[in-house]
Motif scaffolding. Structure first.
Motif, PDB file in Angstrom:
ATOM      1  N   LYS A   1       0.656  -0.900   0.385  1.00 14.78           N
ATOM      2  CA  LYS A   1       0.010   0.338  -0.011  1.00 14.78           C
ATOM      3  C   LYS A   1       0.863   1.061   0.125  1.00 14.78           C
ATOM      4  CE  LYS A   1      -4.329  -1.994  -0.568  1.00 14.78           C
ATOM      5  NZ  LYS A   1      -5.072  -1.455  -1.008  1.00 14.78           N
ATOM      6  N   GLY A   2       2.384   1.148   0.562  1.00 14.72           N
ATOM      7  CA  GLY A   2       2.720   2.138   0.745  1.00 14.72           C
ATOM      8  C   GLY A   2       3.976   2.090   0.397  1.00 14.72           C
ATOM      9  N   ALA A   3       4.964   3.139   0.459  1.00 16.11           N
ATOM     10  CA  ALA A   3       6.587   2.314   0.239  1.00 16.11           C
ATOM     11  C   ALA A   3       7.520   3.563   0.532  1.00 16.11           C
ATOM     12  CB  ALA A   3       7.045   1.836  -1.238  1.00 16.11           C
ATOM     13  N   GLU A   4       8.129   4.134   1.867  1.00 16.72           N
ATOM     14  CA  GLU A   4       9.104   5.196   1.398  1.00 16.72           C
ATOM     15  C   GLU A   4      10.493   5.073   1.669  1.00 16.72           C
ATOM     16  OE1 GLU A   4       9.159   8.044   5.288  1.00 16.72           O
ATOM     17  OE2 GLU A   4       7.496   7.349   5.014  1.00 16.72           O
ATOM     18  N   TRP A   5      11.243   5.878   1.189  1.00 18.00           N
ATOM     19  CA  TRP A   5      13.075   5.407   1.446  1.00 18.00           C
ATOM     20  C   TRP A   5      13.333   6.408   2.442  1.00 18.00           C
ATOM     21  CZ3 TRP A   5      17.084   9.384  -0.401  1.00 18.00           C
ATOM     22  CH2 TRP A   5      17.981   8.757  -0.598  1.00 18.00           C
ATOM     23  N   VAL A   6      13.695   5.738   3.167  1.00 12.31           N
ATOM     24  CA  VAL A   6      14.567   6.354   4.553  1.00 12.31           C
ATOM     25  C   VAL A   6      15.613   6.897   4.123  1.00 12.31           C
ATOM     26  CG1 VAL A   6      15.225   5.915   6.739  1.00 12.31           C
ATOM     27  CG2 VAL A   6      13.370   4.746   5.857  1.00 12.31           C
ATOM     28  N   GLY A   7      16.322   6.763   3.499  1.00 14.66           N
ATOM     29  CA  GLY A   7      17.450   8.200   2.989  1.00 14.66           C
ATOM     30  C   GLY A   7      18.806   7.729   3.751  1.00 14.66           C
ATOM     31  N   GLY A   8      19.813   8.131   3.061  1.00 12.01           N
ATOM     32  CA  GLY A   8      21.306   7.930   4.270  1.00 12.01           C
ATOM     33  C   GLY A   8      22.408   7.833   3.738  1.00 12.01           C
ATOM     34  N   HIS A   9      21.834   7.139   2.063  1.00 16.21           N
ATOM     35  CA  HIS A   9      23.361   6.439   1.504  1.00 16.21           C
ATOM     36  C   HIS A   9      23.122   6.376  -0.238  1.00 16.21           C
ATOM     37  CE1 HIS A   9      21.643   2.033   1.479  1.00 16.21           C
ATOM     38  NE2 HIS A   9      21.859   2.635   2.630  1.00 16.21           N
ATOM     39  N   VAL A  10      23.595   5.912  -1.205  1.00 17.57           N
ATOM     40  CA  VAL A  10      23.666   5.965  -2.349  1.00 17.57           C
ATOM     41  C   VAL A  10      23.154   4.571  -2.416  1.00 17.57           C
ATOM     42  CG1 VAL A  10      24.043   8.123  -3.054  1.00 17.57           C
ATOM     43  CG2 VAL A  10      25.585   6.203  -2.894  1.00 17.57           C
TER      44      VAL A  10
END
Length: 255
Positions: free
Chosen positions: A79-88
């Motif tokens: 239903k949903g997906a969010e990129w947490v980030g922090g690295h490439v």
């Protein structure tokens, strides 16, 4: 009619994806609290989909999904997906190494079997792969292989000989084999470690407070000797055919 149960904001990584229809994907994901889960991402292949730029391997995500039926079905709905980030995204050898670890998890982890400590170790490995890792790549891979085997009950105690339970001698050399566990090395064994180093690895694995970092330190001086032994054991438990990423590594080295 009861509402479908929802799992919200679950830390996860995509291990693999494949086409389900012209517009949708099936994802194999590794979740921190839910273990390995299969999800259908409806419309994820459409250019306008919010999922399209997010559902990438080796990227930390927060996923929300609903359980199919009573929750025992094989595939649930994203239903949903969010990129947490922090690295490439890792590149080169680091990318191939990350895909190798993903394939190990796919082949060796059962569905819906939580492995919180292993998830945290995996997240740590991915951070290293995405960084200027230098000489850390091999120790990181060997430490994760050991932790994975231990977590799923396939790693024998490394401070005794497996068949006899005889304690290891510090200066004698021992080798880890797929069918027999840890045994005294023979002249024909090309890869082996002194007993003191196997014992140090076992102590690191037993460090409940910092198992990943302790195992990483213990692996650093012996990563080259561990590599062929752990690869043989892992392939044995994965069964046939050979791991695709392992075959790709062999093919690239032959070019």
């Amino acid at each position: 009619m009861a509402a479908a149960k929802r799992i919200a904001d679950e830390p996860a990584f995509v291990l693999h994806s494949y086409d389900w229809s012209e517009s949708s994907l099936i994802l194999e994901v590794f979740c921190r609290r839910q273990g390995r889960v299969a999800l259908v991402a409806k419309g994820a292949k459409k250019p306008s989909s919010n999922f399209r730029p997010v559902l990438l391997p080796l990227q930390p995500l927060l996923l929300t999904y609903t359980l199919a039926g009573d929750g025992t079905a094989d595939i649930h709905t994203l239903k949903g997906a969010e990129w947490v980030g922090g690295h490439v995204m890792p590149t080169g050898d680091a990318l191939l190494s990350g895909l190798y670890l993903n394939e190990l998890l796919l082949r060796l982890l059962a569905r819906a079997d939580a492995h919180t400590a292993l998830f945290d170790a995996y997240a740590g490995v991915v951070r290293v792969l995405a960084s200027e890792h230098g000489d850390a790549l091999e120790p990181v891979l060997r430490s994760f292989e050991l932790l994975l085997l231990r977590e799923i009950g396939l790693l024998p105690s490394l401070d005794v000989q497996t068949m006899t339970l005889e304690p290891l001698k510090a200066d004698a050399r021992y080798t880890l084999v797929a069918e027999g566990g840890l045994r005294m090395a023979s002249a024909a064994d090309r890869a082996a470690l002194p007993g003191r180093q196997w014992i140090a690895l076992q102590r690191a694995l037993d460090d409940d407070a910092a198992s990943y970092t302790a195992t990483l330190r213990a692996c650093a001086p012996v990563a080259a000797e561990l590599k062929p032994q752990l690869r043989t054991v892992l392939q044995y438990h994965c069964g046939s055919p050979m791991l695709r990423t392992r075959q790709l590594m062999i093919d690239l080295q032959a070019l």
